[in-house]
Each structure stands twice: as structure tokens, then as C-alpha cells.
Design a protein around this motif. Structure first.
Motif, PDB file in Angstrom:
ATOM      1  N   SER A  37     -48.054  39.089 116.042  1.00 32.32           N
ATOM      2  CA  SER A  37     -47.474  37.787 116.324  1.00 32.32           C
ATOM      3  C   SER A  37     -45.961  37.749 116.115  1.00 32.32           C
ATOM      4  O   SER A  37     -45.457  38.096 115.041  1.00 32.32           O
ATOM      5  CB  SER A  37     -48.135  36.747 115.420  1.00 32.32           C
ATOM      6  OG  SER A  37     -47.634  35.457 115.664  1.00 32.32           O
ATOM      7  N   ARG A  38     -45.245  37.345 117.169  1.00 34.12           N
ATOM      8  CA  ARG A  38     -43.799  37.099 117.156  1.00 34.12           C
ATOM      9  C   ARG A  38     -42.956  38.324 116.802  1.00 34.12           C
ATOM     10  O   ARG A  38     -41.767  38.190 116.486  1.00 34.12           O
ATOM     11  CB  ARG A  38     -43.452  35.967 116.180  1.00 34.12           C
ATOM     12  CG  ARG A  38     -44.052  34.611 116.530  1.00 34.12           C
ATOM     13  CD  ARG A  38     -43.474  33.536 115.627  1.00 34.12           C
ATOM     14  NE  ARG A  38     -44.018  32.210 115.902  1.00 34.12           N
ATOM     15  CZ  ARG A  38     -43.595  31.112 115.309  1.00 34.12           C
ATOM     16  NH1 ARG A  38     -42.627  31.160 114.413  1.00 34.12           N
ATOM     17  NH2 ARG A  38     -44.133  29.937 115.599  1.00 34.12           N
ATOM     18  N   SER A  49     -46.695  36.468 122.280  1.00 34.86           N
ATOM     19  CA  SER A  49     -47.665  36.707 121.206  1.00 34.86           C
ATOM     20  C   SER A  49     -49.077  36.369 121.670  1.00 34.86           C
ATOM     21  O   SER A  49     -50.039  37.085 121.376  1.00 34.86           O
ATOM     22  CB  SER A  49     -47.308  35.877 119.973  1.00 34.86           C
ATOM     23  OG  SER A  49     -46.035  36.224 119.479  1.00 34.86           O
TER      24      SER A  49
END
Length: 339
Positions: free
Chosen positions: A277-278, A298
Motif C-alpha cells: 500500500s502506497r 495501491s
């Protein structure tokens, strides 16, 4: 050279009579890719995979921390740190941490992962007492107010002990239980499930020109060895989750190779956690600069992981990921509105 076997998961369309279930869940496969260090990949029938490997590929995954491992669970990220790469400083206040946990649980997080030490590239080690001070209060408050499992993201036995005492029910170690020799025995004694992650180097050094012979197979071998070491120390194999460690001592191309072949890790016989994520590689590819602008990228990575049978996806953006997964499920399996 040792062969490695990556199943080719499917989850929709007519299921052939000879299809094999993947990890006891809704996915199935009829073929696998054989990967070797000294030869090109080769596709073979699933029935040609050695029996011992097939047993681990097909066996149902036991629940962990009360979570059913037969589908996809979202793990919400809650960093109570001043310097995490995406949300550093936002949830240092215990009330803010509890409010964020409540929000993520309402949005669909099946477990909350709480960390008090940033492991972003270049991060400094946090003293044990300070890490405990950051995590113990929020964990106690969240566990008292919400009916959601809590994972403690730490490398240190003393921090894990305090977190477990406060109400955490899973230990997630980015160092793969190699940093603190007391951590695995603690988890064994407390009979708590664990997640073992691969990282090359530590947060201060891991992005200094990481190198592998073959990142997929090197990471697989590391995780295989760590799983066996944890089992030898008294942790049940069916209570071990594995994480290939996207972004932890990997270049962009290493990350993409691991994502492309992430189904390989089903061969360890353990649930897989994907935490992308990210992360920076998403921004590099998509030209999204700051971490909070990488939500769409993401979600795309999360959907890829779900389509490969990954059981736990660790995310900052629970609502957006859940929405995307809901549409993906409806397309693959049909939408049931109760009619």
C-alpha cells in the motif's frame, strides 16, 4: 537445480474435473509454472507437481487470530509513529488512534496492524520503552472498545509482550524473527499466530543497492527456512503467515517480479500477506508523487494479489480497497442481492 512450482490460479468459468483447489479456498488450478535457477520457466499440468508440494498448495489454511483464511481479509494499517512514510504523526494521540481504528473497522478491515516503530527506508531504531509507550495504550483502548483482532507490528520481544498483554492477538515481524532471538519463543509460549516477512538488510540500509540471484526464489528460500525455524521453536505451522516484503530491500523490478509470481508462495503451505500500500514503486510507475496520491495504484496491486489467492492484504485505504474487491467479486462470482 531445485524446482519451484507456481500455480496458475483461476476463480471463474467452468471448472474442469481435474482442477485442484488452491489453499482450500475458492480458487483452483489445472496448471503450474516450474521455475528453476538454471532453466527457463515451463508450464506443466497440476497433476505433474510432486505430491508433497501439491499437499501444501491445496491444503486448507486454518483460521488465524479468529480470521477465516478461506477468502481475502483486509488488514488496516495504524502507525502510532511520528515518522512513518505515509501517515507519520497523524495517530500519535491515543484518541486519534482509536478513532482511526474504529473508522477502518467500520470500513471493512478484518484486522488492525499497529506499529510504533517506522520501518521506512532510512528509519532509526526506536528504543524499546518508547515503542511500548506508543503502542500499549492504543491497543488496550481499541481491544476494549472494538471487536476486531489486533496485530502488533514489531521486531522486539518486549514490545510484543506488552502488546499481547494489552490485547493484541498476532505478531507481525518485518525482520522475519531474526532481529530479537527472544521473540519466537515468546510467541510459542503464548501460542499466538505470527507473520514472518522477508527483508534484505534493516530499515537504515535495505535500499542501498539490494541484489539477488533470483528475487522470487531467494525470498521463497528465506521464508521456507524461517517457517521451519519457527516450527522448530514451537510455533504451529498453520499459525504462520508469510509476507514476501514488498519494498523491503527491493528495487522496482524486484517488487514487480515478486508481485507477478506471488502465487509461488502458496507452496509454503501458509497464508500469504501482501503489503504494498502506497509504496514508492507505485508512485514511480504511476507518476504519483506523495504517498497519499497513490491510492488508485495501491488498489490495483491489491486486486492483483486477490486474484492470485492472497489471503491478507495490508492497506492504508480500507474503504477504497473494499469497494474494488466487492466489484471484483461480483464480476467473478456474480452479485447476490438477496433476490
Amino acid at each position: 537445480m531445485t524446482p519451484y512450482f507456481r500455480p496458475l490460479p483461476r476463480c471463474s468459468g467452468p471448472r474442469p474435473d481435474d482442477a485442484l483447489s488452491l489453499a482450500g479456498g475458492p480458487f483452483w488450478f489445472t496448471e503450474a509454472v516450474v521455475l528453476r535457477r538454471d532453466a527457463d520457466p515451463q508450464i506443466i499440468p497440476a497433476t505433474s507437481v510432486p505430491d508433497a508440494v501439491l499437499e501444501r498448495l491445496t491444503a486448507s489454511r486454518a483460521p488465524m487470530a479468529g480470521i477465516d483464511m478461506g477468502g481475502v481479509t483486509l488488514m488496516g494499517i495504524l502507525n502510532v509513529t511520528p515518522d512513518s512514510f505515509s501517515d507519520g504523526g497523524r495517530y500519535l494521540d491515543p484518541d486519534a488512534a482509536v478513532a482511526q481504528a474504529r473508522r477502518m473497522a467500520a470500513e471493512g478491515a478484518g484486522i488492525i496492524d499497529i506499529g510504533g516503530e517506522s520501518t521506512r527506508p532510512g528509519a532509526e531504531t526506536v528504543p524499546v520503552d518508547e515503542e511500548i509507550r506508543r503502542v500499549a495504550g492504543p491497543i488496550a483502548a481499541i481491544s476494549a472498545q472494538l471487536d476486531v483482532p489486533i496485530s502488533i507490528d514489531t521486531r522486539k520481544a518486549a514490545v510484543a509482550r506488552a502488546a499481547l498483554d494489552a490485547g493484541a492477538s498476532l505478531v507481525n515481524d518485518v525482520a522475519g524473527f531474526t532481529y530479537d532471538p527472544a521473540l519466537a519463543p515468546l510467541c510459542a509460549a503464548r501460542t499466538v499466530p505470527v507473520c514472518v516477512m522477508h527483508a534484505q538488510g534493516d530499515p537504515q540500509t535495505m535500499q542501498h543497492a539490494p541484489r539477488y540471484d533470483d528475487v522470487r526464489l531467494d525470498v521463497y528460500d528465506f521464508l521456507s527456512d524461517r517457517v521451519e525455524a519457527l516450527v522448530a521453536q514451537g510455533i504451529a505451522r498453520d499459525q504462520i503467515m508469510v509476507d514476501p516484503g514488498i519494498g523491503f530491500g527491493k528495487t522496482l523490478h524486484h517488487n514487480l517480479a515478486l508481485l507477478r509470481d506471488i502465487a509461488l508462495f502458496h507452496g509454503l503451505g501458509c497464508p500469504i500477506l501482501l503489503g504494498a500500500s502506497r509504496k514508492k514503486f507505485i508512485g514511480t510507475i504511476s507518476e504519483a508523487g506523495t504517498a497519499d496520491t497513490r491510492v488508485a495504484g495501491s488498489v490495483a496491486v491489491a486486486l492483483h494479489g486477490a486474484a492470485q489467492g492472497v489471503q491478507v492484504i495490508r492497506v492504508h485505504d480500507v474503504a477504497e480497497t473494499r469497494q474494488a474487491l466487492s466489484l471484483w467479486r461480483a464480476i467473478e462470482w456474480g452479485f447476490n442481492d438477496g433476490a
